[in-house]
Design an enzyme around this catalytic site. Structure first.
Site, mmCIF file in Angstrom:
data_model
loop_
_atom_site.group_PDB
_atom_site.id
_atom_site.type_symbol
_atom_site.label_atom_id
_atom_site.label_comp_id
_atom_site.label_asym_id
_atom_site.label_seq_id
_atom_site.Cartn_x
_atom_site.Cartn_y
_atom_site.Cartn_z
ATOM 1 N N GLY A 10 0.809 -1.218 0.000
ATOM 2 C CA GLY A 10 0.000 0.000 0.000
ATOM 3 C C GLY A 10 0.839 1.264 0.000
ATOM 4 O O GLY A 10 0.516 2.243 -0.683
ATOM 5 N N ASN A 11 1.947 1.263 0.736
ATOM 6 C CA ASN A 11 2.807 2.440 0.784
ATOM 7 C C ASN A 11 3.467 2.701 -0.566
ATOM 8 O O ASN A 11 3.824 3.834 -0.892
ATOM 9 C CB ASN A 11 3.874 2.278 1.868
ATOM 10 N N LYS A 126 -3.527 -2.541 15.094
ATOM 11 C CA LYS A 126 -3.488 -1.659 13.939
ATOM 12 C C LYS A 126 -4.003 -0.264 14.294
ATOM 13 O O LYS A 126 -5.149 -0.100 14.729
ATOM 14 C CB LYS A 126 -4.343 -2.235 12.800
ATOM 15 N N LYS A 208 -2.846 -7.444 4.992
ATOM 16 C CA LYS A 208 -2.923 -7.626 3.533
ATOM 17 C C LYS A 208 -2.062 -8.779 3.035
ATOM 18 O O LYS A 208 -2.426 -9.473 2.074
ATOM 19 C CB LYS A 208 -2.516 -6.337 2.825
ATOM 20 N N LYS A 270 4.792 -11.120 5.654
ATOM 21 C CA LYS A 270 5.159 -11.641 4.331
ATOM 22 C C LYS A 270 5.834 -13.001 4.462
ATOM 23 O O LYS A 270 5.556 -13.927 3.689
ATOM 24 C CB LYS A 270 6.083 -10.659 3.610
#
Length: 307
Positions: A10-11, A126, A208, A270
């Site tokens: 996203g960044n 978050k 994500k 990840k």
């Protein structure tokens, strides 16, 4: 031909609508280059900065005009999927046509179920939304929400439960079988809980990277590729003894994770998603690298490959 699920950070999409459009247009040639090589790609993406902007805008509007109620976090995630997907599918379509490839591109508004009793529900992590005063934070907590003190005030924190199932997975598979380029599970998916025959939006954010891993498993992908801000995964990151990893087994990656080598807020999800994806099937591997290195990393000439 390999089926590749590509997860865009996203960044990496910027912090404004203009930045997002420009960066997506820059990324499109690399992504379509993988199709030109004979691969099938399925694109997922983050939405961290974008969903925060949407949530802040809706909250500010509600404060200034009470006739506009605040949008639930699940709705903000849906909005981010729509406007990021809009830019992505148009940029990818344009690049496909430039290369003489006539393939439809579709964005699927994707819901992902979560377990309301997931352990993360009891330990929100978050940070979302605008900065609040102590009084506003107290009002949020009286509503049953959680807040955390920051340098400039207080902000809301929400749970990040693990994804359980992708609601629209059959539609995604049908589009893939029809040879379409699909964008799905953006921002981790819209978090929902099953209540009888209905789905109810959850006040949470799904990581994500875990959602991308689930998407790769559910579509029986060959490769899960995370395109992020670094060329390689590193051990001892940020120190004088930093070591870049080129190829690593899932077992060794798991050991490094347990040793605390990877940050929970960036690389660890990840790594964990990659390990889970690899262990769920045969002949699979995961790649973590930058956008510029995507083509070389897929050919084994760069990035970090976990197998």
């Amino acid at each position: 031909m390999s089926r590749i699920v590509i997860a865009l950070g996203g960044n990496a999409l910027g912090n404004t609508a203009q930045e997002q459009q420009e960066r997506i247009e820059q990324a499109a040639p690399s992504l379509i280059g993988l199709i030109k090589q004979g691969n099938e790609i399925l694109v997922s993406h983050g939405n961290g900065p974008q969903v925060g902007m949407i949530n802040m805008a809706m909250t500010t509007l509600s404060r200034e005009d009470p006739s506009h109620p605040m949008a639930p976090l699940s709705v903000c995630t849906a909005m981010s999927q729509g406007y990021i997907g809009y830019d992505l599918q148009n940029a990818l379509r344009t690049e496909l046509i430039k290369r003489g490839i006539y393939k439809p591109v579709s964005t699927i508004l994707t819901q992902v179920t979560v377990d309301p009793y997931d352990e993360s529900s009891y330990t929100p992590l978050k940070v979302v939304g605008r900065t609040m005063t102590a009084e506003e934070a107290k009002a949020e907590e009286e509503k049953g929400n959680f807040t955390v003190k920051t340098e400039n005030g207080y902000r809301r924190i929400v749970a990040a439960p693990r994804p359980v199932a992708i609601v629209e997975i059959d539609a995604i598979k049908a589009l893939l079988e029809a040879d379409q380029l699909v964008i799905a599970a953006g921002g981790g998916g819209i978090p929902v809980m099953e209540q009888g025959s209905s789905l109810k939006g959850a006040s949470a954010i799904i990581e994500k990277d875990r959602a991308a891993g689930l998407l790769a498993k559910e579509t029986d992908a060959d490769v899960l590729m995370f395109l992020t801000g670094v060329d390689n995964v590193s051990l001892n990151y940020g120190t004088d003894h930093e070591v870049h990893l080129d190829k690593v087994t899932a077992a060794d990656a798991d050991r490094y994770a347990k040793e605390g080598q990877f940050s929970a807020g960036s690389m660890l999800p990840k790594i964990e998603a990659s390990i889970d994806f690899i262990n769920a099937g045969k002949g699979r591997h995961a790649i973590i690298t930058s956008m510029d290195m995507a083509k070389d990393a897929l050919a084994g000439r760069g990035g970090t490959t976990i197998a």
